[in-house]
Scaffold this active site. Structure first.
Site, PDB file in Angstrom:
ATOM      1  N   GLU A 401      73.426   8.495  17.578  1.00 18.60           N
ATOM      2  CA  GLU A 401      72.391   9.519  17.754  1.00 18.60           C
ATOM      3  C   GLU A 401      71.001   8.992  17.416  1.00 18.60           C
ATOM      4  O   GLU A 401      70.028   9.258  18.125  1.00 18.60           O
ATOM      5  CB  GLU A 401      72.690  10.760  16.892  1.00 18.60           C
ATOM      6  CG  GLU A 401      73.789  11.664  17.417  1.00 18.60           C
ATOM      7  CD  GLU A 401      75.185  11.203  17.055  1.00 18.60           C
ATOM      8  OE1 GLU A 401      75.309  10.138  16.404  1.00 18.60           O
ATOM      9  OE2 GLU A 401      76.154  11.893  17.410  1.00 18.60           O
ATOM     10  N   HIS A 468      80.443  22.461  13.061  1.00 14.97           N
ATOM     11  CA  HIS A 468      80.241  22.707  14.496  1.00 14.97           C
ATOM     12  C   HIS A 468      79.631  24.090  14.703  1.00 14.97           C
ATOM     13  O   HIS A 468      79.820  24.705  15.745  1.00 14.97           O
ATOM     14  CB  HIS A 468      81.563  22.627  15.272  1.00 14.97           C
ATOM     15  CG  HIS A 468      82.084  21.231  15.423  1.00 14.97           C
ATOM     16  ND1 HIS A 468      82.699  20.558  14.406  1.00 14.97           N
ATOM     17  CD2 HIS A 468      82.075  20.382  16.475  1.00 14.97           C
ATOM     18  CE1 HIS A 468      83.054  19.351  14.831  1.00 14.97           C
ATOM     19  NE2 HIS A 468      82.692  19.223  16.079  1.00 14.97           N
TER      20      HIS A 468
END
Ligand SMILES: Cc1ncc(C[n+]2csc(CCOP(=O)(O)OP(=O)(O)O)c2C)c(N)n1
Length: 662
Positions: A401, A468
């Site tokens: 990322e 999440h």
């Protein structure tokens, strides 16, 4: 030292000499000025000049370099005017950063030098993005990134090299192994025998060279440059060298054994090269003295200009304005909204449509993310894109990322646009540094755009547990330089995403996962924008205001439908940075009673900020204290009953009643 001139002419050798001498003489002067208290700090590269100078001379002038704090030779070899460098270091308005940056943390587009941030590591991936731009345009160019031996321990080093290798990018990574981090010797920094051994792990070629031999550095980098361009591959070079002074002047060198200084003093890259040129009869003592005097005079002259500048007078308006690139100036005309009949589509398809139309609109738009190509992304938003737009523009990324955000910035420096999909908003933590310190600050620091959108599939309500489900928009709202948008309807999802892609500033685009398939709405079929920074009045009311965004807007409208006896004014913020204060004030004036509703947890949530603003600016309009209804201050639990209990919606009625009855 055994210099090998190969086929370099005497003139070329002298040019190299002048280039390596200049940073040395500037530094010697700086050390004097430091002792006289005329400058505040100095990071010295004495002893390492051959690397920065040799590398810069081996590259083309329009190839980007990512230097670090010991690379004065990059700046001087790119012929930056010395007085402007001095103004930069003195914190003068006419330097390269309008006095906003210190020491070597500045860049210049004109000179293709990318300004470092203090954090060691993030520079490396910007080189990936620049090289990707070169590659996509089929230009025969490389980008060039520096790191120290200490910096190789950062995750960003690994990520940048890995991405460059996997994507076959023509980047030259150079390690200046000077034996120490700040004070940490290399045997406490890494366990491989040589840092160059790491190249094989990334599947790239590498070479270790004598970093104090300017001709070896120059010749190696020229050859490596050809290799990178011809083979379209990255390359790792380890330059063995030594730092002859402290990390910075105040920190001293007590921790380094004396013998090392004696040993490396004999390998001085400037003096040895000078002696070599005399021995080769390219120069004689008189011409050396002449060249030295000429450079010293030039330094003195430029110092006078640099130091003659007036003291700075802060201009708050200008400071605030420079945080963001001007949208209209950079991208030309805004698209006009010429609405055709609307068709009801799902929230998720509105996002897809925005991306699709933007890809058609902008040839220079690149999509990047994990599994976004053939697989179509974790939520299938980019399904089919790779067939239509190709793998060059729809790019699966390694799990890196941080490097991908850095790559996006590099693309932007070369005038590409990009949208990066975080697989889940939660994973942004791993790319946080790049967003907060590189993307957000680059315009203010040295006037560059970070034309990047980061898509953030966010939010709870799907039983996905603590990693999440998070709402992390508030982290970004606290960072000047970013824009934060958060649509709640399909129409806005499309229009705001198109606007975000057209905006030259870095935009965090939050998309709530629960809304993806649960919400449908009419969406104009054509390409249009919803203006960033403008809230939307969902419904007007007189009893209380609910100000919200994202899923909260739907909680509020559902509540209003079930409680028609209460007249609720609902405002959908749509953008959290910048906030639409006029719309907030209008809603407050309508009801005098305000509930701020958000899915994010309470403490430090955006509700606190808005409450404070209302208190300060709308106090006379209020008939009750501003209240906040937010999720519990806990991580997000997995069990659906616990999750329901966590979410703000659970307490909405309680807060509405409290406010009504105040
Ligand atoms: C991410 C990060 N952590 C810590 C620091 C503080 N710091 C500045 S320079 C430095 C040592 C760097 O060593 P190296 O990469 O070998 O480069 P050198 O200074 O030796 O040229 C440290 C720890 C930093 N700038 N960035």
């Amino acid at each position: 030292m055994n210099f090998d001139r190969k086929d370099l002419s005497g003139e070329q050798l002298i040019d190299i000499y002048k280039n390596i001498l200049l940073p040395r003489l500037i530094e010697e002067k700086m050390l004097v000025l430091l002792r006289q208290g005329k400058i505040s700090k100095w990071f010295s590269g004495i002893g390492q000049e051959a690397i920065a100078v040799g590398a810069t001379l081996a590259l083309q002038k329009d190839e980007w370099i990512m230097p670090l704090h010991r690379n004065l030779g990059v700046f001087t070899s790119r012929k930056m005017p010395l007085h402007k460098l001095f103004q930069q270091w003195q914190g003068n308005k006419n330097g390269y950063s309008k006095a906003r940056e210190r020491s070597f943390h500045f860049g210049s587009r004109e000179h293709h030098i990318c300004g470092m941030i203090s954090h060691l590591g993030p520079q490396l991936a910007i080189a990936d993005g620049i090289s990707l731009a070169y590659k996509l345009r089929k230009e025969k160019k490389v980008s060039f990134a520096f790191t120290g031996d200490g910096g190789t321990s950062e995750g960003d080093f690994h990520e940048a090299l890995n991405v460059a290798a996997v994507w076959d990018l023509p980047v030259i990574f150079i390690i200046e192994n000077n034996g120490y981090g700040l004070s940490t010797p290399v045997n406490e920094q890494y366990r491989c025998k040589n840092l160059i051994d790491k190249a094989i792990g990334y599947g790239m070629e590498g070479v270790q060279i004598d970093g104090n031999d300017i001709l070896a550095v120059y010749d190696t980098i020229k050859g490596v440059r050809d290799y990178c361009i011809n083979n379209q591959k990255p390359y790792l070079i380890e330059c063995m060298t030594f730092r002859m002074r402290g990390h910075e002047e105040a920190s001293g060198t007590k921790y380094i054994p004396k013998e090392l200084f004696e040993e490396w003093n004999k390998k001085d890259p400037v003096i040895n090269y000078e002696n070599y040129l005399i021995a080769e009869k390219v120069l004689d003592e008189t011409s050396v003295t002449h060249i030295r005097d000429e450079i010293k005079n030039e330094i003195e002259k430029e110092l006078k200009i640099g130091f003659a500048e007036d003291a700075i007078i802060p201009n708050t308006e200008e400071e605030l304005k420079d945080v963001y690139a001007d949208r209209t100036m950079v991208n030309g005309q805004r698209s006009t909204i010429n609405r055709q009949p609307s068709i009801p589509i799902r929230f998720i398809n509105a996002i897809k449509e925005a991306l699709h139309q933007s890809m058609q609109q902008h040839d220079n738009l690149i999509l990047m993310g994990q599994d976004i190509a053939e697989y179509g992304g974790a939520f299938k938003i980019t399904e089919g894109f790779v067939n239509e737009f190709g793998k060059e523009r729809v790019r699966n990324t390694p799990l890196c990322e941080s490097a991908i955000v850095g790559t996006a910035l590099g693309l932007s420096l070369e005038n590409f646009k990009s949208v990066m999909e975080m697989q889940f908003a939660d994973f942004v933590t791993v790319g946080f540094n790049q967003i907060i310190n590189n993307l957000a600050k680059i315009h203010y620091r040295w006037g560059q755009n970070a034309d990047v959108v980061i898509r953030m599939p966010t939010g709870a309500g799907v039983g996905a547990g603590p990693f999440h489900s998070q709402s992390n928009e508030a982290w970004f709202v606290h960072t000047p330089g970013l824009k934060v948008v958060y649509p709640s309807t399909p129409e806005d999802a499309k229009g705001l995403l198109i606007a975000a892609i057209n905006d030259p500033n870095p935009v965090m685009y939050f998309e709530h996962k629960v809304l993806y398939r649960s919400i449908s709405g009419e969406v104009p079929a054509e390409y249009y924008e919803t203006e960033i920074g403008k809230a939307r009045s969902v419904q007007e009311g007189e009893d209380i205001s609910i100000i919200s965004y994202g899923a909260g807007v739907h909680w509020a409208t559902n509540y209003a439908e079930q409680n028609r006896n209460i007249s609720i004014d609902i405002l959908d913020l749509r953008t959290l940075l910048p906030l639409d204060y006029d719309a907030i004030k209008r809603s407050v004036s309508q009801t005098g009673k305000v509930l701020l509703l958000h899915e994010d947890t309470l403490i430090g949530g955006i509700g606190g900020e808005i409450a404070a603003w209302i208190n300060e600016h709308c106090f006379e309009l209020l008939d009750a204290p501003v209240m906040r209804c937010a999720s519990l201050d806990t991580p997000i639990p997995f069990n659906t009953e616990l999750e329901k209990n966590f979410l703000a919606n659970k307490r909405l009625d309680e807060y509405v009643q409290k406010l009504l009855n105040y």
